[in-house]
Design a protein around this motif. Structure first.
Motif, short mmCIF file in Angstrom:
data_model
loop_
_atom_site.label_atom_id
_atom_site.label_comp_id
_atom_site.label_asym_id
_atom_site.label_seq_id
_atom_site.Cartn_x
_atom_site.Cartn_y
_atom_site.Cartn_z
N CYS A 40 4.88 48.39 12.79
CA CYS A 40 3.59 48.94 13.18
C CYS A 40 3.71 49.79 14.43
O CYS A 40 4.71 49.74 15.15
N ALA A 41 2.67 50.56 14.68
CA ALA A 41 2.59 51.37 15.88
C ALA A 41 2.41 50.44 17.08
O ALA A 41 1.99 49.29 16.94
N THR A 42 2.72 50.96 18.25
CA THR A 42 2.50 50.20 19.48
C THR A 42 1.53 50.98 20.36
O THR A 42 1.01 52.03 19.96
N GLU A 43 1.34 50.47 21.56
CA GLU A 43 0.46 51.14 22.51
C GLU A 43 1.04 52.47 22.99
O GLU A 43 0.35 53.28 23.58
N ASP A 44 2.33 52.70 22.71
CA ASP A 44 3.01 53.95 23.07
C ASP A 44 3.48 54.62 21.78
O ASP A 44 4.28 54.05 21.04
N GLU A 45 3.03 55.84 21.52
CA GLU A 45 3.36 56.52 20.26
C GLU A 45 4.85 56.80 20.08
O GLU A 45 5.29 57.13 18.98
N ASN A 46 5.65 56.65 21.13
CA ASN A 46 7.09 56.87 21.02
C ASN A 46 7.83 55.69 20.42
O ASN A 46 9.01 55.81 20.09
N TYR A 47 7.14 54.54 20.31
CA TYR A 47 7.80 53.32 19.86
C TYR A 47 7.04 52.65 18.72
O TYR A 47 5.82 52.76 18.63
N SER A 48 7.78 51.92 17.91
CA SER A 48 7.21 51.06 16.88
C SER A 48 7.71 49.65 17.13
O SER A 48 8.76 49.46 17.74
N ARG A 49 6.96 48.69 16.65
CA ARG A 49 7.37 47.29 16.73
C ARG A 49 7.77 46.85 15.33
O ARG A 49 7.04 47.08 14.37
N MET A 50 8.93 46.23 15.23
CA MET A 50 9.39 45.66 13.97
C MET A 50 9.51 44.15 14.15
O MET A 50 10.08 43.69 15.15
N THR A 51 8.98 43.42 13.21
CA THR A 51 9.16 41.96 13.18
C THR A 51 9.86 41.65 11.87
O THR A 51 9.35 41.98 10.80
N ILE A 52 11.03 41.06 11.97
CA ILE A 52 11.83 40.73 10.80
C ILE A 52 11.93 39.22 10.70
O ILE A 52 12.27 38.54 11.68
N GLU A 53 11.63 38.69 9.53
CA GLU A 53 11.71 37.26 9.26
C GLU A 53 12.92 37.03 8.36
O GLU A 53 13.02 37.62 7.29
N ILE A 54 13.84 36.19 8.82
CA ILE A 54 15.08 35.96 8.08
C ILE A 54 15.35 34.46 8.04
O ILE A 54 15.14 33.76 9.03
N LEU A 55 15.83 33.98 6.89
CA LEU A 55 16.31 32.60 6.78
C LEU A 55 17.80 32.61 7.05
O LEU A 55 18.54 33.41 6.47
N GLY A 56 18.24 31.72 7.93
CA GLY A 56 19.68 31.66 8.20
C GLY A 56 20.00 30.62 9.24
O GLY A 56 19.12 30.08 9.90
N ASP A 57 21.29 30.37 9.39
CA ASP A 57 21.73 29.44 10.43
C ASP A 57 21.91 30.22 11.74
O ASP A 57 21.80 31.44 11.77
N GLU A 58 22.21 29.51 12.81
CA GLU A 58 22.34 30.14 14.13
C GLU A 58 23.43 31.21 14.15
O GLU A 58 23.26 32.26 14.74
N ARG A 59 24.55 30.95 13.50
CA ARG A 59 25.66 31.90 13.47
C ARG A 59 25.24 33.22 12.81
O ARG A 59 25.49 34.30 13.33
N THR A 60 24.57 33.10 11.68
CA THR A 60 24.10 34.28 10.96
C THR A 60 23.13 35.09 11.81
O THR A 60 23.26 36.31 11.92
#
Length: 167
Positions: A37-57
Motif C-alpha cells: 500500500c501507499a504510505t504517508e510519503d509518495e516515494n515509499y510503499s509499505r509491504m507486509t509479507i506473511e510467511i510460514l516458516g521456522d526461524e532459520r528460514t
C-alpha cells in the motif's frame, strides 16, 4: 512452522513488488499473504509479507530482502507488539427470510452489510485472521458465492515507525 510477518518500507517504483516476491519464490518459499500500500510519503510503499516458516528460514528471507536496493527498512513484527488486520469481502446466498439472522451475525462480528441484491448479500469484515476464519465458517451454511480476502496489514504498536531511522 510458525507464522511470521515481515513489514518493509520500499521505494515506490515499478517492478519492486515483482522483484521482492520473485526473490522469495526463487528460494522455494511460499508467501501466505502479501499486502502492498501507499504510505504517508509518495516515494515509499509499505509491504507486509506473511510467511510460514521456522526461524532459520525467516532469517534467510530477511537477510535476502535486506540486501535489495529498493528495501529502505525491514522489520519482523510479532502479534503481541503489532496491530494486524485483514479485510474480508464475502458474498453469500440469502433468502429474504434469512436476512434478519444474518444481520444479527454481522452485529456479533462487527461486520458491515455492503450490498443486498438478487438473492445475495455482500458483507465486509476487518480483523485478525482467526476472526475472519470464524466468520467464514459461520456463513458456510448459507452458501458462499465468492469471497476476497486481503493479506495482513500491520503496524507496530506505539510511536515506533519504519520511517524513524530512514530519515
Amino acid at each position: 512452522m510458525f507464522r511470521h510477518y515481515i513489514s518493509m518500507l520500499v521505494e515506490n517504483r515499478a517492478g519492486v513488488l515483482s522483484r521482492i516476491s520473485g526473490l522469495i519464490a526463487r528460494r522455494g518459499y511460499n508467501i501466505e499473504a502479501l499486502s502492498v500500500c501507499a504510505t504517508e510519503d509518495e516515494n515509499y510503499s509499505r509491504m507486509t509479507i506473511e510467511i510460514l516458516g521456522d526461524e532459520r528460514t525467516i532469517r534467510q528471507i530477511r537477510a535476502q530482502l535486506a540486501k535489495q536496493a529498493e528495501v529502505v527498512k525491514l522489520k519482523e513484527l510479532n502479534e503481541t507488539d503489532s496491530v494486524l488486520r485483514e479485510l474480508l469481502l464475502i458474498k453469500i446466498s440469502v433468502e429474504k427470510s434469512e436476512i434478519p439472522e444474518i444481520v444479527d451475525l454481522t452485529r456479533i462480528y462487527k461486520a458491515k452489510t455492503v450490498d443486498i441484491a438478487g438473492g445475495a448479500m455482500t458483507l465486509e469484515l476487518t480483523g485478525r485472521a482467526a476472526k475472519l476464519d470464524s466468520f467464514i465458517e459461520v456463513l458456510k451454511p448459507y452458501g458462499i458465492i465468492e469471497m476476497a480476502r486481503s493479506g495482513s496489514s500491520a503496524l507496530e504498536r506505539g510511536t515506533a515507525s519504519l520511517r524513524e531511522t530512514e530519515e
